[in-house]
Design a protein around this motif. Structure first.
Motif, mmCIF file in Angstrom:
data_model
loop_
_atom_site.group_PDB
_atom_site.id
_atom_site.type_symbol
_atom_site.label_atom_id
_atom_site.label_comp_id
_atom_site.label_asym_id
_atom_site.label_seq_id
_atom_site.Cartn_x
_atom_site.Cartn_y
_atom_site.Cartn_z
ATOM 1 N N LEU A 41 -10.020 -43.456 -93.688
ATOM 2 C CA LEU A 41 -9.363 -44.647 -94.223
ATOM 3 C C LEU A 41 -10.331 -45.457 -95.094
ATOM 4 O O LEU A 41 -9.967 -45.932 -96.167
ATOM 5 N N VAL A 42 -11.556 -45.607 -94.586
ATOM 6 C CA VAL A 42 -12.577 -46.328 -95.348
ATOM 7 C C VAL A 42 -12.864 -45.621 -96.667
ATOM 8 O O VAL A 42 -13.008 -46.250 -97.716
ATOM 9 N N LYS A 43 -12.921 -44.287 -96.608
ATOM 10 C CA LYS A 43 -13.194 -43.499 -97.813
ATOM 11 C C LYS A 43 -12.088 -43.686 -98.856
ATOM 12 O O LYS A 43 -12.356 -43.829 -100.057
ATOM 13 N N ASP A 44 -10.829 -43.698 -98.405
ATOM 14 C CA ASP A 44 -9.697 -43.891 -99.327
ATOM 15 C C ASP A 44 -9.680 -45.292 -99.917
ATOM 16 O O ASP A 44 -9.235 -45.497 -101.051
ATOM 17 N N GLY A 45 -10.139 -46.265 -99.124
ATOM 18 C CA GLY A 45 -10.131 -47.643 -99.579
ATOM 19 C C GLY A 45 -8.735 -48.124 -99.908
ATOM 20 O O GLY A 45 -7.756 -47.768 -99.234
ATOM 21 N N PHE A 46 -8.612 -48.910 -100.965
ATOM 22 C CA PHE A 46 -7.305 -49.456 -101.345
ATOM 23 C C PHE A 46 -6.779 -48.810 -102.622
ATOM 24 O O PHE A 46 -5.904 -49.345 -103.303
ATOM 25 N N ASN A 47 -7.312 -47.639 -102.946
ATOM 26 C CA ASN A 47 -6.900 -46.918 -104.149
ATOM 27 C C ASN A 47 -5.544 -46.241 -103.896
ATOM 28 O O ASN A 47 -5.454 -45.324 -103.072
ATOM 29 N N PRO A 48 -4.494 -46.637 -104.594
ATOM 30 C CA PRO A 48 -3.163 -46.035 -104.348
ATOM 31 C C PRO A 48 -3.107 -44.561 -104.721
ATOM 32 O O PRO A 48 -2.226 -43.838 -104.232
ATOM 33 N N ALA A 49 -4.055 -44.113 -105.567
ATOM 34 C CA ALA A 49 -4.068 -42.703 -105.958
ATOM 35 C C ALA A 49 -4.621 -41.810 -104.857
ATOM 36 O O ALA A 49 -4.474 -40.586 -104.908
ATOM 37 N N ALA A 50 -5.248 -42.393 -103.840
ATOM 38 C CA ALA A 50 -5.882 -41.602 -102.786
ATOM 39 C C ALA A 50 -4.921 -41.240 -101.658
ATOM 40 O O ALA A 50 -5.267 -40.460 -100.772
ATOM 41 N N THR A 51 -3.710 -41.818 -101.685
ATOM 42 C CA THR A 51 -2.780 -41.586 -100.591
ATOM 43 C C THR A 51 -1.345 -41.798 -101.066
ATOM 44 O O THR A 51 -1.091 -42.496 -102.056
ATOM 45 N N SER A 52 -0.430 -41.202 -100.345
ATOM 46 C CA SER A 52 0.986 -41.453 -100.617
ATOM 47 C C SER A 52 1.496 -42.655 -99.821
ATOM 48 O O SER A 52 2.630 -43.101 -100.030
ATOM 49 N N ASP A 53 0.671 -43.172 -98.908
ATOM 50 C CA ASP A 53 1.049 -44.363 -98.139
ATOM 51 C C ASP A 53 1.130 -45.577 -99.061
ATOM 52 O O ASP A 53 0.257 -45.761 -99.921
ATOM 53 N N PRO A 54 2.128 -46.432 -98.911
ATOM 54 C CA PRO A 54 2.170 -47.664 -99.708
ATOM 55 C C PRO A 54 1.030 -48.610 -99.311
ATOM 56 O O PRO A 54 0.731 -48.775 -98.130
ATOM 57 N N ILE A 55 0.386 -49.192 -100.303
ATOM 58 C CA ILE A 55 -0.713 -50.135 -100.098
ATOM 59 C C ILE A 55 -0.325 -51.465 -100.736
ATOM 60 O O ILE A 55 0.236 -51.498 -101.838
ATOM 61 N N TYR A 56 -0.633 -52.552 -100.044
ATOM 62 C CA TYR A 56 -0.286 -53.886 -100.526
ATOM 63 C C TYR A 56 -1.541 -54.753 -100.628
ATOM 64 O O TYR A 56 -2.486 -54.612 -99.838
ATOM 65 N N PHE A 57 -1.527 -55.662 -101.589
ATOM 66 C CA PHE A 57 -2.628 -56.587 -101.845
ATOM 67 C C PHE A 57 -2.208 -57.993 -101.426
ATOM 68 O O PHE A 57 -1.118 -58.462 -101.786
ATOM 69 N N ASN A 58 -3.055 -58.668 -100.663
ATOM 70 C CA ASN A 58 -2.790 -60.046 -100.236
ATOM 71 C C ASN A 58 -3.114 -60.970 -101.411
ATOM 72 O O ASN A 58 -4.226 -61.474 -101.532
ATOM 73 N N ASP A 59 -2.140 -61.170 -102.271
ATOM 74 C CA ASP A 59 -2.337 -61.874 -103.537
ATOM 75 C C ASP A 59 -2.372 -63.385 -103.320
ATOM 76 O O ASP A 59 -1.366 -63.978 -102.907
ATOM 77 N N PRO A 60 -3.531 -64.045 -103.583
ATOM 78 C CA PRO A 60 -3.604 -65.496 -103.358
ATOM 79 C C PRO A 60 -2.754 -66.297 -104.335
ATOM 80 O O PRO A 60 -2.407 -67.445 -104.066
ATOM 81 N N ARG A 61 -2.412 -65.691 -105.483
ATOM 82 C CA ARG A 61 -1.599 -66.410 -106.467
ATOM 83 C C ARG A 61 -0.159 -66.570 -105.981
ATOM 84 O O ARG A 61 0.429 -67.650 -106.072
ATOM 85 N N SER A 62 0.402 -65.499 -105.468
ATOM 86 C CA SER A 62 1.798 -65.542 -105.001
ATOM 87 C C SER A 62 1.899 -65.831 -103.511
ATOM 88 O O SER A 62 2.994 -66.036 -102.997
ATOM 89 N N ARG A 63 0.731 -65.839 -102.831
ATOM 90 C CA ARG A 63 0.697 -66.023 -101.374
ATOM 91 C C ARG A 63 1.639 -65.047 -100.691
ATOM 92 O O ARG A 63 2.451 -65.402 -99.827
ATOM 93 N N ALA A 64 1.519 -63.784 -101.108
ATOM 94 C CA ALA A 64 2.373 -62.732 -100.553
ATOM 95 C C ALA A 64 1.668 -61.392 -100.694
ATOM 96 O O ALA A 64 0.702 -61.260 -101.459
ATOM 97 N N PHE A 65 2.141 -60.402 -99.942
ATOM 98 C CA PHE A 65 1.630 -59.047 -100.088
ATOM 99 C C PHE A 65 2.339 -58.393 -101.278
ATOM 100 O O PHE A 65 3.566 -58.264 -101.283
ATOM 101 N N THR A 66 1.558 -57.997 -102.275
ATOM 102 C CA THR A 66 2.073 -57.384 -103.499
ATOM 103 C C THR A 66 1.764 -55.898 -103.500
ATOM 104 O O THR A 66 0.632 -55.494 -103.189
ATOM 105 N N ARG A 67 2.728 -55.084 -103.856
ATOM 106 C CA ARG A 67 2.540 -53.627 -103.852
ATOM 107 C C ARG A 67 1.434 -53.234 -104.843
ATOM 108 O O ARG A 67 1.426 -53.658 -105.999
ATOM 109 N N MET A 68 0.519 -52.425 -104.370
ATOM 110 C CA MET A 68 -0.597 -51.966 -105.192
ATOM 111 C C MET A 68 -0.144 -50.811 -106.081
ATOM 112 O O MET A 68 0.520 -49.878 -105.627
ATOM 113 N N ASP A 69 -0.512 -50.901 -107.358
ATOM 114 C CA ASP A 69 -0.288 -49.788 -108.261
ATOM 115 C C ASP A 69 -1.561 -49.552 -109.059
ATOM 116 O O ASP A 69 -2.579 -50.231 -108.860
#
Length: 598
Positions: free
Chosen positions: A556-584
């Motif tokens: 998991l650490v090796k994959d990090g938050f790179n969406p290309a490393a996995t088919s699992d959906p990854i979300y970013f805790n965006d401080p601008r929208s104060r919401a989890f935003t889908r990573m692309d």
């Protein structure tokens, strides 16, 4: 390194080490001279000279001593017995230091509470030290209210400032005399007595309350007074949290001891940092690595080179920032060090070697028994050989740094005082390391030592990672996530983000059905301080575990938050929208390029 270069480095080290030894050697020889006594001495010597200054209030040396004596009399009047605890929940200000000096001078123990904590974490930190009294500053009343219903202990609560519910300590203190305590008012104290609880995150669960005796208070202030060669003409700029050792003891005590003063700011501001430094005419400032990174990435400020800074002292300045930080801001000297609040491993980079946390030359190695031992990352334990002993690392080989625990009364700095919860102590002690019966303190940090003896930080051991200058326990974060309805399991870990210090929090979670990310976001905001909230989420159908049902993190650490490393959906805790935003791919690129602020 040539012989001449090594001799020069040895000379620089020796000069700094001798200053520190000159300041610290007398501590053990005068066991009843504790820090509150020193403050009274400084009041006699420096009188009306400024000691602590801020926009909120300022104290001269005499006023600081008087204010501390009022707190001592309040503690005595409240029948605080020797060794009983007072929790202090207050923001950075001169009053903060006066409070804990007075409480410890009366024989009490001051628990310095992290002001970022809320709810269960805050309640835990209060309960674990079983306080008789708690001081809550008005601006933190709402924070305290999140923990109050969860408290198992029942301390008497005092408000510092306006309150409709609790007695006002600030008014009460004003009515008490501030002159030096009479012999009949004093409690017999020595450097062996308990003075403070300072909290540090562990690798398992909630924060731990480290026992800080009066010797360690004296050691932190006196050692750094020598290390920085502080003078009456010095003024330290301190915007680090005063509930931590760096901001509460090192940045303050080291300068006060030699007649200098400290300019205190409640919170760090990159935009106003250099304006403050110039306004207060500071000659020193205390840093952590994250602070330096924020400054380097801030827009130019006209005052960033108009200052009179002669030296900056701290830990965690990244090698890739070192040269730019020093050059851009015209810093004459950077004094990087390494140490742990509760530990016995302290090293200094007197020589200004870029990226190094310190060095222990051969001629002082007997005074500072430190080793780097081979470490098994998979099993999170030092490697043992066929004989069952640990092995020292070769030059440039990374391993865990450990410090030998000694029970020599003349070397109290080599002891390990442990935690409020004694059950937590054994995890920090490594036994039978190089021979049967020896004991060493585990720092929990991986480092490498080069052929010239310089130490370089590599990473933290285990589940604890560092983010925004704070240690984050993955177990604590996982517990908060798992408390949210619909989350079946959570695996929390730290991931690297290009250009950022430490590791950002990331959590792989499994939900029963669709996960309400908006509600989860709100839950985490209420349950965790900002630095502990996961910056990234990875949604999985199952968490991978070992045959003994321990969660696997390495992939998991090796994959990090790179969406290309996995088919699992990854979300970013965006401080601008104060919401989890889908990573692309685009968002990932922006984050890695430093185009997204968080």
């Amino acid at each position: 390194m040539s012989i001449l270069e090594r001799l020069n480095d040895d000379f620089i080290f020796l000069r700094g080490a001798l200053r520190a030894l000159k300041m610290t050697t007398p501590i053990a020889k005068h066991p009843t001279r504790v820090f509150p006594v020193v403050i009274d001495e400084l009041a006699d010597k420096y009188g009306d000279a400024p000691a602590l200054v801020s926009d909120r209030e300022s104290f001269s040396f005499r006023q600081l001593a008087e204010r501390a004596n009022r707190y001592a009399r309040w503690a005595r009047r409240e029948n605080l017995a020797k060794g009983e605890t007072v929790c202090l929940l207050m923001s950075n200000r001169p009053e903060y230091m006066a409070a804990w000096i007075g409480i410890t001078g009366a024989g009490g123990v001051a628990a310095l509470i992290n002001t970022n904590l809320v709810g269960a974490s805050l309640a835990h930190c209060i309960d674990i030290v079983e306080p008789k009294l708690i001081i809550v500053a008005t601006e933190l009343a709402e924070t305290f209210a999140t923990a109050r219903p969860l408290l198992k202990t029942k301390p008497k609560i005092w408000s510092h400032g306006e309150s409709a519910e609790f007695p006002r300590l600030d008014r009460d203190i004003d009515s008490l005399p501030g002159d030096r305590l009479a012999a009949s008012e004093r409690v017999a104290l020595t450097i062996e007595d308990h003075a403070l609880y300072i909290y540090t995150s562990g690798t398992t669960g909630m924060p731990k309350a480290a026992n800080i005796n009066h010797y360690r208070v004296m050691l932190a202030s006196h050692a750094f007074a020598g290390v920085m060669d502080t003078k009456p003409t010095d003024r330290m700029y301190n915007c680090l949290p005063m509930y931590h050792t760096a901001g509460g003891l090192v940045a303050t005590g080291s300068v006060l001891l030699n007649g200098g003063s400290i300019a205190i700011r409640e919170k760090f501001s990159a935009r106003e940092f250099w304006d403050d430094v110039v306004r207060y005419d500071c000659t020193l400032f205390q840093y952590i690595g994250e602070l330096c990174r924020y400054l380097v990435h801030s827009p130019p400020n006209a005052n960033e080179t108009r200052h009179h800074i002669r030296l900056v002292c701290g830990n965690g300045l990244r090698p890739d920032l070192w040269a730019e930080f020093k050059t851009r801001f015209r810093i004459p000297k950077i004094l990087e060090f390494y140490g742990a609040t509760e530990g016995n491993v302290n090293i200094f980079n007197f020589e200004g070697k870029p990226g190094a946390v310190g060095r222990v030359p051969w001629f002082v190695a007997h005074r500072f028994p430190i080793a780097v031992v081979r470490f098994d990352v998979e099993h999170q334990q030092p490697v043992r050989n066929a004989e069952g002993f640990c092995e020292r690392c070769a030059p440039d080989e990374s391993g865990e740094v450990i410090g030998k625990i000694l029970k020599d009364p003349s070397k109290p700095g080599n002891r390990f005082e442990g935690y409020a919860a004694a059950a937590q102590n054994e995890n920090k002690i490594l036994r039978d390391v190089f021979k049967k019966g020896d004991a060493w303190f585990r720092t929990g940090d991986l480092m490498r030592r080069d052929a010239n003896g310089y130490f370089y930080f590599v990473d933290r051991v285990g589940d604890t990672f560092r983010w925004k200058g704070e240690n984050v326990s993955t177990s604590e974060v996982a517990e908060a996530i798992n408390a949210f309805p619909g989350v079946r399991d959570a695996n929390v870990y730290g991931v690297t983000v290009t250009g950022r210090d430490g590791r950002a929090g990331m959590a792989a979670i499994v939900c029963d059905g669709a996960c309400d990310l908006a509600a989860l976001h709100a839950h985490l905001r209420a349950a965790l301080p900002d630095y502990a909230r996961p910056l990234f989420l990875r949604i999985q159908t199952e968490l991978e575990v070992t045959t003994t049902f321990k969660q696997k993190k390495l992939d998991l650490v090796k994959d990090g938050f790179n969406p290309a490393a996995t088919s699992d959906p990854i979300y970013f805790n965006d401080p601008r929208s104060r919401a989890f935003t889908r990573m692309d791919k685009t968002l990932y690129s922006w984050i890695e390029q430093g185009d997204v602020r968080f």
